[in-house]
Design an enzyme around this catalytic site. Structure first.
Site, PDB file in Angstrom:
ATOM      1  N   ILE A  40      -8.062  -3.156  -1.895  1.00 49.64           N
ATOM      2  CA  ILE A  40      -8.731  -3.459  -0.627  1.00 49.64           C
ATOM      3  C   ILE A  40      -7.656  -3.597   0.436  1.00 49.64           C
ATOM      4  CG2 ILE A  40      -8.673  -5.940  -0.949  1.00 49.64           C
ATOM      5  CD1 ILE A  40     -11.546  -3.989   0.668  1.00 49.64           C
ATOM      6  N   HIS A  78       0.762  -8.327  -3.071  1.00 53.06           N
ATOM      7  CA  HIS A  78      -0.359  -7.902  -2.235  1.00 53.06           C
ATOM      8  C   HIS A  78      -1.375  -9.017  -2.039  1.00 53.06           C
ATOM      9  CE1 HIS A  78      -4.345  -6.020  -1.477  1.00 53.06           C
ATOM     10  NE2 HIS A  78      -3.638  -5.421  -0.536  1.00 53.06           N
ATOM     11  N   HIS A  99       0.817  -1.220   0.000  1.00 55.27           N
ATOM     12  CA  HIS A  99       0.000   0.000   0.000  1.00 55.27           C
ATOM     13  C   HIS A  99       0.849   1.267   0.000  1.00 55.27           C
ATOM     14  CE1 HIS A  99      -4.107  -1.642   0.869  1.00 55.27           C
ATOM     15  NE2 HIS A  99      -3.385  -2.690   1.233  1.00 55.27           N
TER      16      HIS A  99
END
Length: 903
Positions: free
Chosen positions: A903, A753, A566
């Protein structure tokens, strides 16, 4: 990642290293270089005139003419300009229905906009010629028309514009749009019909502001015009530079960003300690202080919470963080109340937690069907958790050492395990502050656990010894965390040693060392725990594993997940939008891998990693969580090690070997994350190679690409400013350099991720398997007689006391459930071809090969999961390793690799 506006005085130490800077309120940045001439080849074919004549329309058309530096509209019917022959084109504009946008329920605004639609004055379109007039050397007049509404469906409205285009107009390179509504609209696409190359498309997928808010017209390049700066069609050069200047905010004068803005810029993230707010009254007069706002700014096109068919991810996370979590906090008077029995943990799955009445519970129930169940005889909702896959298969698997070892290579955090290459284990911390640096894990302890298989030296030489080393990272925070007044918790530095059994597959934990630095006049405390046959040692071993798993959970969430995916991806997104035009092929390649990342990061900063948020209240480092993440970034993060092969080599988990698959020989052959990840890495790399070689057919094109060089320079010097002088940054001189850089960025946003995110609920949804926090110290650390006797009498109570409290467990499980969830509109890697890819036959063919290889990977993973020799992914009660299977259905599935960090 624009920070909220707040006072700069913060509870963390001022000398703490910063996370990479991302979105912020800076302005006036220059862009790099002038576009060069078309010296390397022809402009990609967009739309070749002359057109085939079509039936002309009688509606008035608008042409534009340059005169004295101004653009004047001239009615074609009354103009004296000689238009000898034209062709009729139609443009279909698709606008998605939105919540709060132009097509909204605001009655007065909607009334004005509906009238505008009926009168045919809603969207003004202008067609822009790709090339300048060869006779005058000037840009050709644009062709204008107002679009009128033609159809309305459940989720979209279509508009039609019609144009009479001179036969000598040439190729259409761009479309300008002015929004005549009083509110913004989300334009999905513009499709121009009637040309020999029918259709011409511009995939907009963008919010267009009202001209009443900003008179600047929006620029959209047609999908076929994807080219390097040096090949920019002459009529589009100015627009290419202008659009980048707008996105950089070169002419912006206001440093405070608003929701409608499209500006991408950098700032560092920080947050207030809410407990210190009262003290801030004393420093409000400080001219350098800032006020705090409730929202984090995100450029308008990065948001995803208002388009109806794109709401699932945002609303589920938002609802849990902003509605369910606060509601949970009201259900329990004692925030520190733990679970009295293991059956109380099980009740979360079969009875749930009663919640008070939630505002909009009908909406929440539809958004969170897995979590919220409505009681028939009450107005309350029940937070009822699904049984995680791991516990569903083997309820007692969490107790076994073999499962502990298996999860280090096939679980939620397979990125921390490292090969032991030197002995003894020595800390690099200052011994004056933290105590003796030598580990208490001795050769004798190791060889006693190996039990004659080999000597310590042979184990190291044969790559049999591995470690989870959280000693030097956590030890500086031990005393700080133990001094926290508002959080019941403790902390140690830890080392966990594992041994690769003779079958070359399974890892068996040998020893756990827990260390506390000098404290309260007491010297350093450290103790080694090992599996043993006597009851006391076995209970201490179970408790030591709880502490290590709490360390691993914190490191996973703060480093393997937040920091390395992120956080560090966000500067790539900002630099791409600031320096690479939407005409640039590398922008088009990267764009699908950046979808929604900035928006989900903003939400995390508001309610997940913020001061007093879930991470600070439910994970071991407490309020020092983000500070610890910053320290790891400073000490350990490097771009070149984010590539999967380089990461494996750096951790000693692989060595280069041209005779092995993927050019690497793994030190643990059955390493599911690496096994599947390397296949996915190679598939991504081949796609990137085909793409890059198409657009950069000559060696010197990479170095001469001004936009590309400015992009890579900005990533290093501004996106990761604290690392700008590091020698390990890859150079960007050749296509090979570019392929490596792009493959790394795409891998981190997709495969990396997915591997650390979508298994969160299945592995950590059952608290005993991966406690996020250890709330009590080991019973053998300086115990009183009463404490030791209580431990001997009921050791299970000590174990339950170490787990998160009931409120913490419920909060963690609710958050992990939605974070592990795929939304119905998820875009999986290789599943959807971008319009710019489809517009180029060679790129389209390469993408189809890419997509086909990803489908083959599904079968490869299924075959591996069915192989009984692969004990880390096959066996009684073992969860198959599916985290890198490319595709998935919606929901919590434990598989699926999205294009982006969404997400």
């Amino acid at each position: 990642m624009l920070k909220p506006q707040f006072n700069k005085h913060h509870h963390h130490q001022s000398n703490v290293p910063r996370l990479p800077p991302s979105l912020g309120p800076r302005k006036n940045h220059s862009f790099s270089g002038e576009n060069r001439g078309n010296e390397y080849g022809n402009v990609p074919n967009t739309l070749a005139f002359p057109f085939k004549p079509l039936e002309k329309h009688n509606r008035s058309r608008w042409l534009t003419r340059k005169s004295s530096g101004e653009t004047k509209a001239v009615d074609r019917e009354s103009s004296t300009t000689s238009v000898t022959e034209t062709i009729s084109l139609k443009a279909v504009i698709t606008v998605q229905l939105t919540v709060g946008g132009a097509i909204s329920n605001l009655s007065l605004t909607r009334a004005f906009d509906d009238i505008g639609d009926l009168l045919g004055k809603s969207l003004l379109l202008e067609l822009v010629a790709a090339e300048i007039d060869p006779n005058t050397g000037l840009k050709k007049d644009t062709i204008k028309d107002y679009a009128h509404r033609t159809d309305r469906k459940a989720n979209e409205i279509t508009y039609l514009a019609e144009f009479e285009v001179p036969m000598n107009f040439g190729s259409i390179g761009a479309i300008l749009i002015e929004n005549e509504h009083h509110k913004e609209v989300f334009v999905d696409s513009v499709v121009i019909e009637g040309s020999p190359d029918d259709p011409i498309t511009a995939s907009c997928k963008s919010w267009i502001h009202s001209k009443f808010d900003n008179p600047e017209k929006r620029i959209f390049f047609v999908d076929k015009v994807s080219c390097l700066p040096s090949l920019t069609p002459t009529g589009l050069k100015t627009l290419r530079e202008k659009e980048l200047a707008i996105l950089r905010g070169d002419n912006a004068t206001d440093m405070l960003r608003e929701k409608k803005d499209r500006i991408y810029d950098y700032d560092v993230y920080n947050d207030l300690d809410v407990a210190k707010l009262a003290e801030l009254e004393l420093i409000k007069s400080d001219p350098l202080s800032e006020s705090r706002s409730s929202e984090v700014y995100v450029p308008r096109d990065e948001a995803f919470s208002e388009v109806k068919n794109l709401t699932f991810s945002a609303k589920t996370v938002y609802s849990v963080l902003k509605a369910v979590i606060p509601s949970l906090e009201t259900t329990m008077i004692d925030k520190d109340l733990g679970f009295p029995y293991f059956t109380a943990i099980d009740s979360l799955f079969n009875e749930g937690v009663n919640l008070p009445q939630l505002d909009g519970n009908g909406l929440l129930g539809s958004i969170l069907p897995r979590l919220l169940k409505t009681l028939e005889d009450a107005r309350n909702n029940v937070l009822l958790f699904e049984t995680p896959a791991m516990i569903d298969r083997d309820k007692f698997g969490w107790i076994r050492d073999e499962e502990f070892g298996r999860q280090t290579v096939a679980g939620l955090n397979p990125l921390s395990i490292t090969l032991v290459t030197a002995w003894p284990l020595i800390s690099e911390l200052d011994p004056i502050v933290y105590g003796p640096p030598e580990s208490a894990i001795t050769k004798e302890i190791v060889e006693r656990q190996i039990r004659g298989f080999c000597t310590l030296e042979e184990a190291i030489e044969n790559k049999k010894l591995y470690i989870l080393d959280y000693h030097d990272i956590f030890l500086p925070y031990v005393n700080k965390v133990r001094d926290l007044k508002n959080l019941k918790t403790t902390l140690y530095g830890s080392r966990t040693l594992l041994y690769l059994t003779p079958d070359g597959t399974l890892l068996r934990p040998l020893a756990i060392e827990l260390v506390r630095p000098p404290r309260d006049g007491k010297p350093q405390w450290k103790h080694v725990f090992t599996p043993s046959c006597d009851a006391t040692s076995m209970w201490l071993w179970k408790l030591a594993k709880v502490h290590v798993l709490a360390h691993d959970s914190g490191y996973h969430q703060l480093v393997s997940h937040w920091l390395r995916t992120h956080c560090c991806t966000e500067p790539y997104i900002i630099a791409t939008n600031r320096q690479l035009s939407k005409m640039h092929p590398i922008h088009n390649l990267l764009h699908p891998h950046f979808r929604y990342t900035m928006e989900i990061n903003a939400l995390a900063r508001e309610a997940l990693i913020n001061s007093g948020g879930i991470i600070e209240t439910c994970f071991s480092p407490g309020k020092y969580s983000i500070e610890l993440s910053s320290v790891v970034y400073d000490q350990l993060w490097r771009f070149d090690h984010e590539a999967l092969p380089a990461d494996l080599i750096a951790r000693g988990m692989a060595v280069e070997d041209k005779n092995s698959p993927h050019g690497l020989k793994l030190s643990i052959e059955d390493y599911p994350y690496a096994n599947d990840g390397l296949v996915l890495w190679d598939i991504i790399k081949q796609w990137v190679t085909d793409y890059v070689n198409h657009y950069y057919p000559k060696p010197n094109l990479v170095e001469s690409d001004d936009e590309l060089q400015a992009w890579w320079t900005e990533i290093q010097t501004r996106g990761h400013a604290d690392k700008k002088d590091e020698p390990w940054w890859p150079v960007l001189e050749t296509t090979k350099d570019l392929i490596g850089i792009l493959t790394t960025i795409i891998w981190v946003a997709s495969g990396h991720h997915a591997a650390v995110n979508f298994g969160q609920y299945d592995y950590a949804g059952y608290i005993p398997n991966r406690a996020t926090i250890a709330r009590v110290k080991m019973p053998c650390e300086d115990p009183t007689d009463e404490e030791w006797e209580a431990f001997k009498r009921r050791p299970e109570d000590e174990l339950l006391s170490a787990f998160p409290s009931q409120i913490q467990a419920s909060q963690i499980m609710a958050v992990l459930d939605v974070l592990s969830n795929h939304s119905p509109d998820e875009e999986y890697i290789g599943a959807k071809m971008e319009a710019s890819f489809e517009a180029n036959e060679e790129i389209k063919a390469a993408y189809e090969v890419f997509a086909g290889r990803l489908k083959e990977l599904e079968g490869v993973i299924d075959e591996r999961n069915g192989d009984e020799n692969r004990k880390n992914r096959n066996g009684v009660g073992v969860v198959p390793y599916n985290l890198l299977k490319p595709f998935s259905e919606a929901g919590v599935t434990g598989m699926g690799v999205p294009n982006s960090i969404s997400i």
